[in-house]
Design an enzyme around this catalytic site. Structure first.
Site, PDB file in Angstrom:
ATOM      1  N   THR A 188      27.544  89.368 -43.097  1.00  0.00           N
ATOM      2  CA  THR A 188      27.186  89.494 -44.629  1.00  0.00           C
ATOM      3  C   THR A 188      28.514  89.461 -45.485  1.00  0.00           C
ATOM      4  OG1 THR A 188      24.966  90.393 -44.036  1.00  0.00           O
ATOM      5  CG2 THR A 188      25.925  90.147 -46.572  1.00  0.00           C
TER       6      THR A 188
ATOM      7  N   GLN B 220      26.770  63.771 -37.944  1.00  0.00           N
ATOM      8  CA  GLN B 220      27.233  64.939 -37.149  1.00  0.00           C
ATOM      9  C   GLN B 220      27.219  66.124 -37.977  1.00  0.00           C
ATOM     10  OE1 GLN B 220      30.299  64.242 -34.331  1.00  0.00           O
ATOM     11  NE2 GLN B 220      28.948  64.395 -32.762  1.00  0.00           N
ATOM     12  N   TRP B 221      28.062  66.089 -38.949  1.00  0.00           N
ATOM     13  CA  TRP B 221      28.525  67.172 -39.840  1.00  0.00           C
ATOM     14  C   TRP B 221      27.232  67.696 -40.565  1.00  0.00           C
ATOM     15  CZ3 TRP B 221      33.930  67.045 -41.861  1.00  0.00           C
ATOM     16  CH2 TRP B 221      34.278  68.088 -42.608  1.00  0.00           C
ATOM     17  N   ILE B 222      26.319  67.079 -41.064  1.00  0.00           N
ATOM     18  CA  ILE B 222      25.218  67.355 -41.844  1.00  0.00           C
ATOM     19  C   ILE B 222      24.340  68.079 -41.032  1.00  0.00           C
ATOM     20  CG2 ILE B 222      23.480  65.500 -41.746  1.00  0.00           C
ATOM     21  CD1 ILE B 222      24.677  66.824 -45.133  1.00  0.00           C
TER      22      ILE B 222
ATOM     23  N   HIS C 270      24.934  70.828 -40.020  1.00  0.00           N
ATOM     24  CA  HIS C 270      25.016  72.226 -40.363  1.00  0.00           C
ATOM     25  C   HIS C 270      24.571  72.262 -41.911  1.00  0.00           C
ATOM     26  CE1 HIS C 270      27.865  73.057 -36.981  1.00  0.00           C
ATOM     27  NE2 HIS C 270      28.348  71.868 -36.996  1.00  0.00           N
TER      28      HIS C 270
ATOM     29  N   TYR D 194      28.674  60.751 -51.882  1.00  0.00           N
ATOM     30  CA  TYR D 194      28.945  59.195 -52.650  1.00  0.00           C
ATOM     31  C   TYR D 194      27.604  58.386 -52.606  1.00  0.00           C
ATOM     32  CZ  TYR D 194      30.955  54.713 -53.731  1.00  0.00           C
ATOM     33  OH  TYR D 194      31.685  53.590 -54.192  1.00  0.00           O
TER      34      TYR D 194
ATOM     35  N   LEU E 276      32.221  81.515 -46.214  1.00  0.00           N
ATOM     36  CA  LEU E 276      33.019  81.515 -45.188  1.00  0.00           C
ATOM     37  C   LEU E 276      32.238  81.812 -43.831  1.00  0.00           C
ATOM     38  CD1 LEU E 276      35.804  81.741 -44.087  1.00  0.00           C
ATOM     39  CD2 LEU E 276      35.873  84.267 -44.645  1.00  0.00           C
TER      40      LEU E 276
ATOM     41  N   ARG F  58      32.850  72.898 -34.149  1.00  0.00           N
ATOM     42  CA  ARG F  58      33.498  71.521 -34.346  1.00  0.00           C
ATOM     43  C   ARG F  58      35.008  71.639 -33.853  1.00  0.00           C
ATOM     44  NH1 ARG F  58      29.058  68.596 -33.485  1.00  0.00           N
ATOM     45  NH2 ARG F  58      27.507  69.198 -35.212  1.00  0.00           N
TER      46      ARG F  58
END
Length: 303
Positions: A89, A109-111, A113, A121, A213, A223
């Site tokens: 936390t 791939q990124w999305i 997360h 865009y 973070l 990644r």
């Protein structure tokens, strides 16, 4: 650099008008603000904004309004304790907003997360740029024979040249047809939201990505790993360099307890103990599958 003239003009304007602030400031990250760090052939990562620093993590953990009698050494020790014992936390009190330009297949791939805020865009309203990711020769590899989602040896000679030419030709042809469909020279043309369906996934998109973070560390643990796909790993590596300057204590703890650590199953721990006692352990006597045993061997060899 892959920045557009409009983006560079925006950066120049913002840099020309610094503002005083009472909020927590990270000198290391201030140096990164608005700087585009190039990734792949046309991509980049740049910091747009941030909140918090190492001290903010400690402040949240102690629920205090100041450093009090705590020293910098105590802050570092506290952060390492929090990381070591998975107290997540306090790390959520820091946030980072990035502008990222990346190929669509990397974005998909990124999305995955999902613990972040994203604004991408829109090809419904705007026309995509003629920019495609074309791998460097050393990254054009064959399918791995031991990992269904990995790469094997790099393609060589005529085969590499043939594949490279296919990638370039198909990308350009698809974009030519995209331009033709959206209408030229007074033609009515197809709606942009439909014409975009013909574009390949190596075309570049852009988004703003804001994450705390704790969840950023989770992203980087997966990644920036050596087993991650190269094209997303290089973005993670670039972000690692940024985070190391932003929260140096937290990043060092993350390196030590996440990136540089290994996870072992109960069977692996048992086998390790037996080996330390001098017992000759085999895959058959380990209680592990062949793949688990191979992963265990990798851990031992790297230790």
């Amino acid at each position: 650099m892959p920045l557009s003239p409009e983006q560079q003009a925006e950066i120049d304007t913002l840099r020309a008008a610094p503002q005083p602030t009472l909020r927590a400031v990270s000198p290391g990250l201030e140096a990164h603000l608005y700087t585009a760090h190039q990734v792949l052939d046309h991509g980049f990562v740049r910091v747009i904004d941030y909140m918090g620093d190492d001290a903010a993590i400690c402040q949240a953990a102690r629920v205090s309004y100041g450093k009090g009698t705590k020293s910098v050494q105590n802050d570092e020790g506290l952060i390492r304790y929090l990381m070591r014992h998975w107290h997540s936390t306090p790390f959520e009190m820091c946030e980072l907003k990035l502008h990222v330009k990346l190929p669509v297949f990397v974005a998909r791939q990124w999305i995955r997360h999902r613990t972040a805020n994203v604004n991408e865009y829109s090809a419904r309203y705007s026309i995509m740029d003629r920019e495609f990711y074309i791998p460097a020769p050393e990254q054009m590899a064959a399918q791995s024979v031991v990992n269904n989602q990995g790469r094997g040896e790099a393609l060589q000679g005529e085969e590499a040249a043939r594949v490279l030419e296919i990638l370039k030709t198909d990308s350009m042809r698809a974009y030519d047809h995209y331009e033709e469909m959206i209408g030229q020279d007074g033609q009515q043309g197809l709606a942009r939201e439909l014409a975009r369906m013909n574009l390949p996934t190596n075309i570049y998109t852009q988004w703003y990505w804001k994450v705390d973070l704790h969840n950023l560390f989770h992203f980087l643990r997966l990644r920036a790993d050596a087993h991650a796909q190269y094209e997303i790993r290089v973005y993670a590596d670039a972000i690692c360099n940024i985070v190391a300057d932003w929260v140096p204590f937290a990043y060092k703890a993350f390196e030590d307890y996440r990136l540089g650590s290994v996870t072992m199953s109960a069977q692996m721990v048992d086998c390790m103990r037996r080996m330390l006692k001098g017992e000759a352990v085999t895959q058959e006597s380990s209680g592990m599958s062949a793949r688990e045993w191979r992963e265990f061997q990798d851990v031992i060899e790297k230790s």
